[in-house]
Scaffold this motif. Structure first.
Motif, short mmCIF file in Angstrom:
data_model
loop_
_atom_site.label_atom_id
_atom_site.label_comp_id
_atom_site.label_asym_id
_atom_site.label_seq_id
_atom_site.Cartn_x
_atom_site.Cartn_y
_atom_site.Cartn_z
N VAL A 187 -6.57 48.11 40.30
CA VAL A 187 -6.85 47.91 41.72
C VAL A 187 -7.92 46.84 41.81
N GLY A 221 -0.90 48.89 48.12
CA GLY A 221 -0.61 50.23 47.64
C GLY A 221 0.64 50.82 48.26
N ARG A 228 -4.06 60.72 46.73
CA ARG A 228 -4.11 59.45 46.02
C ARG A 228 -4.67 59.59 44.61
N THR A 248 -4.75 56.37 43.06
CA THR A 248 -5.33 55.04 43.13
C THR A 248 -5.84 54.84 44.55
N THR A 271 0.74 55.13 43.82
CA THR A 271 -0.28 55.56 44.78
C THR A 271 -0.35 57.08 44.91
N ILE A 303 -2.67 46.51 42.52
CA ILE A 303 -2.94 46.81 43.93
C ILE A 303 -4.07 45.89 44.39
#
Length: 373
Positions: A76, A104, A138, A140, A332, A367
């Motif tokens: 990310v 995402g 989530r 991430t 995600t 992401i």
């Protein structure tokens, strides 16, 4: 300097196949009451109790283990967005490229060469569920906040499931982007109006609408002027479902969308492989970029009629005549039982099996990462 303004022409049926309304479900009086998937490829288990019973039995037998999240490495990064033209002098930030940033799951932020900015299926909450305390959580995090995203012209919602439509996200986006226009499938406009959002246009499959944006800019010699940007919004078929409660299943339409503007085109699809996609390629393609789902696909007895796996995704890519594609709908939330880092690996295998390059044509990214097309 005055702010941006937007107008939308009334959606009109564009070029469409003969069975363009086979997805409509009507009552005995002919009133539209819901929607259906018209193709046999949707024939997965449809009875909710039957599906839940098979899931429970499979879990007891150890056939549906939860994915292991203990060692997941999905990068990310902080996204880099272009500055808003209306806030800059001249056009120093112009680019002839289409810029697409993955935020995402199914959310992509797309910047067109002419300055049009579109956000697809934004959900920034921790859980994609009716409650903040239960449901998929989530693994991430979003790469930015909603306030970090530059001013939006259009926000596109594919369907009503919680991993694609979030009330808190929608409310905050409307607050930060009062001129932005929402595009949704049939039946969803009333939900937005109940949420306090009036700038919404609902569309049926094969309908086209024109979005016209008037943006104030400053020319190179310091003069104020207004730039007009046009975009063609196409609502297109897909094979999926909709619901936000136990009582509204398939009462609102699930859709693919395509947006063409500034000489570039993007098509977004969020569903299972089916004959619809060849129609899209023939009647609305080709496209510069496809945003195609590759995750949430196991077990196939449960999901094959609703979600594409990476091999299906490659066929969708070819059917819809996309020049390039980026993967969505993975990385995600845990929604199904495949390991969360499996989809990108299978995508490369699927591309190789189809005789195409493993990278550079249909890719994944971090992401928050931006790709240019």
């Amino acid at each position: 300097m005055a702010g941006c303004s937007a107008t939308v022409s009334k959606p009109a049926l564009g070029v469409a196949p003969e069975n363009a309304t086979d997805h409509h479900v009507r009552d005995s009086k002919g009133e539209l009451i819901g929607f259906q998937n018209p193709h046999p490829s949707a024939g997965v288990l449809r009875n909710t109790l039957q599906t839940l019973g098979k899931m429970f039995l499979s879990r007891l037998q150890g056939k549906m283990p939860a994915p292991d999240l203990s060692n997941v490495h999905i990068p990310v990064i902080k996204p880099h967005f272009l500055e808003d033209k209306s806030q800059t002098q001249s056009r120093s930030n112009d680019t002839k490229a289409l810029r697409a940033t993955w935020l995402g799951h199914a959310c992509y932020y797309v910047e067109y060469p002419n300055g049009l900015r579109v956000l697809f299926d934004p959900v920034f909450e921790d859980r994609c569920a009716p409650s903040r305390f239960v449901g998929p959580k989530r693994y991430t995090q979003p790469p930015c906040t909603l306030a970090d995203i530059p001013k939006l012209d259009a926000i596109v919602i594919s369907h009503s499931h919680y991993d694609h439509l979030s009330e808190p996200t929608v409310r905050e986006l409307a607050k930060h982007n009062p001129e932005a226009h929402f595009f949704v499938g049939l039946g969803l406009a009333s939900w937005f109006r109940d949420t306090g959002i009036d700038k919404v246009t609902e569309m049926d499959w094969w309908e086209d609408a024109t979005l016209t944006i008037k943006k104030p800019i400053i020319t190179a010699d310091g003069k104020e002027t207004v730039e007009e940007i046009d975009a063609q919004i196409s609502c297109l078929p897909c094979q999926h479902s909709s619901a936000r409660t136990g009582w509204d299943k398939d009462t609102t339409l699930w859709c693919s969308f395509a947006i063409k503007s500034g000489g570039k085109s993007v098509c977004v699809r969020l569903a299972a492989r089916c004959p619809h996609f060849k129609h899209i390629g023939e009647l609305r393609g080709p496209f510069d970029l496809g945003l195609i789902p590759i995750g949430a696909y196991k077990p196939r007895w449960m999901w094959s009629g609703l979600h594409s796996n990476p091999y299906d995704a490659v066929e969708i890519f070819k059917d819809t005549k996309c020049e390039k594609a980026m993967a969505i709908h993975w990385g995600t939330w845990v929604l199904t039982i495949e390991e969360v880092e499996e989809p990108p690996k299978l995508l490369k295998e699927a591309m190789k099996t189809s005789g195409m390059p493993e990278t550079g044509v249909f890719d994944t990214c971090a992401i928050g990462e931006t790709k240019e097309f």
